[in-house]
Structures are given as C-alpha cells and as structure tokens.
Design a protein around this motif. Structure first.
Motif: not given
Length: 237
Positions: A4-11, A25-27, A42-47, A216-218
C-alpha cells in the motif's frame, strides 16, 4: 502481499486552501509510515496546486519506505525526479489543466519519447512505471519502452464494480496476464477504495503495489487515518 502506497496530494490540497502548515504534510507522511503504510506517493503538477516541488524535496529527506513520484515527464518534472532520485517514478500523461488523471499512455504513439525518458531515469537507478489502460496493445507497447512496471488505470473498474464486479475486473485480469507474459511488474491505482480493493487485489495476478489517495483520505475523515490505513492493509493481506 500487495503493498500500500498512500498518495498524500489531498493533504496538501487541504493545507493550501488556508495557507500555513495545517495539516502538516511531513507529519502526515511520517504518521502513515508509522501506521503501517508501505510507501508514500505524490503527484506534483506544474501549477503546484497541491503538492509543491519544495514538498517533494522535503519529503525525500524523511520518507523511509518507498517514495513514488508521479507526473507527466515535462522538463521541470524530469529535473525534479533526477534531483531527488526517488525509489520509483510513475509516468502519467495528464494535461496541465487536468483535475486528475483520466487516461493511460498511448505507448505506441509515444514509444520514442517514453523510451528516451525512461532510459534517463534508469541510468540514475530509478525504477520506472507507466500508467496504462487495461489494453493488451498498450501493455505490449510499454514493454518496448524499457519500463520496469506498468500501473493499471483502475477508474473503469471502480466505476463498474457495484454493478457487475466480475465484468468490471475481467479486462484487468487479462491485462495483468499480458504484463506478466512480457515480464513487466504490476502496480494499480485510481479510485480504488475500501469497498473495491479486496476483490481487485485477490483477482489480479502479480499485483505488487496499489497507490491510493483520494478515497483513503475521504474515508479517513469518518474513520480516522490510522484506522483506515490498517483496514487497507488487512484487505491487501
């Protein structure tokens, strides 16, 4: 066991909505690892509307499990990945204006481009994965690029799961079999949730890792982050 890899974009989205550093985010990343999560995505976007490029650098210093960076390999993204050298980079063909990813790569039309990018990442000892639809020709095309893995784009499965789960998963089983026949490792992600993850993981041969963020975040808003991470781990075991 599927990892399980957790995507933390929503945080990061929640943090950015108000400014400051709440939630931290770090915590959160450290907590997810402490709760048993086996990777941070993580999925960083240009903006930089959620994860910022600075976040990526900061996380690279503290993540002790697998660190996976997703994104469209534009020049800025490639430079970021080469500077950080995460455990895995997942290439996603999302347009700059996309709210979220909505399609896999056309690996046939983009073979030369993907091959060039992947070669550079592999020269730097970064495992590569390509986001693809469950289509045999796209998976066979992925093999030609030199990628280590594919990530199956699972929105169609999630959307159709409640109506007919057997029909929903059939193309994904076939896709996984093609991947294994081509000696490609298999990840999966997008709209997987507590409702549909167990059936998916039990039926997809060779599934090594799932990346789950939004659901997962929801779910954690109601059930708590530690509890939800543990629930996913039990369903994947």
């Amino acid at each position: 066991m599927t990892k399980l890899s957790v995507n933390i974009n929503k945080i990061a989205t929640l943090r950015n909505a108000r400014g400051g550093n709440m939630p931290d985010l770090i915590k959160t990343a450290k907590d997810i690892e402490r709760f048993g999560g086996q990777g941070i995505t993580i999925h960083p976007r240009p903006d930089e509307r959620h994860i910022t490029y600075q976040d990526a650098h900061d996380l690279s210093k503290i993540v002790t499990t697998e660190f996976n960076i997703e994104g469209n390999p534009i020049s800025k993204f490639i430079d970021l990945v080469l500077a950080i050298k995460p455990d895995q980079v997942t290439l996603v063909p999302d347009a700059i204006t996309n709210i979220t990813s909505d399609a896999g790569w056309d690996t046939l039309k983009n073979e030369a481009f993907l091959t060039e990018v992947i070669s550079e990442f592999k020269r730097n000892n970064i495992r590569t994965s390509i986001f693809v639809d469950p289509v045999s020709s796209m998976i066979e095309g992925a093999k030609k690029t030199g990628t280590d893995r594919i990530e199956l784009y699972t929105e169609a499965y999630a959307k159709n799961y409640t109506n007919d789960k057997k029909t929903a998963i059939t193309p994904y089983i076939a896709a996984a079999e093609v991947a294994l026949a081509n000696e490609l490792e298999i990840n999966a992600g997008h709209d997987l949730s507590l409702d549909n993850i167990e059936y998916f993981s039990k039926n997809i041969p060779g599934l090594l890792e799932v990346s789950i963020g939004h659901a997962l975040i929801c779910e954690s808003l109601y059930l708590g982050l530690e509890n939800v991470v543990q629930m996913y781990l039990r369903k994947l075991s």
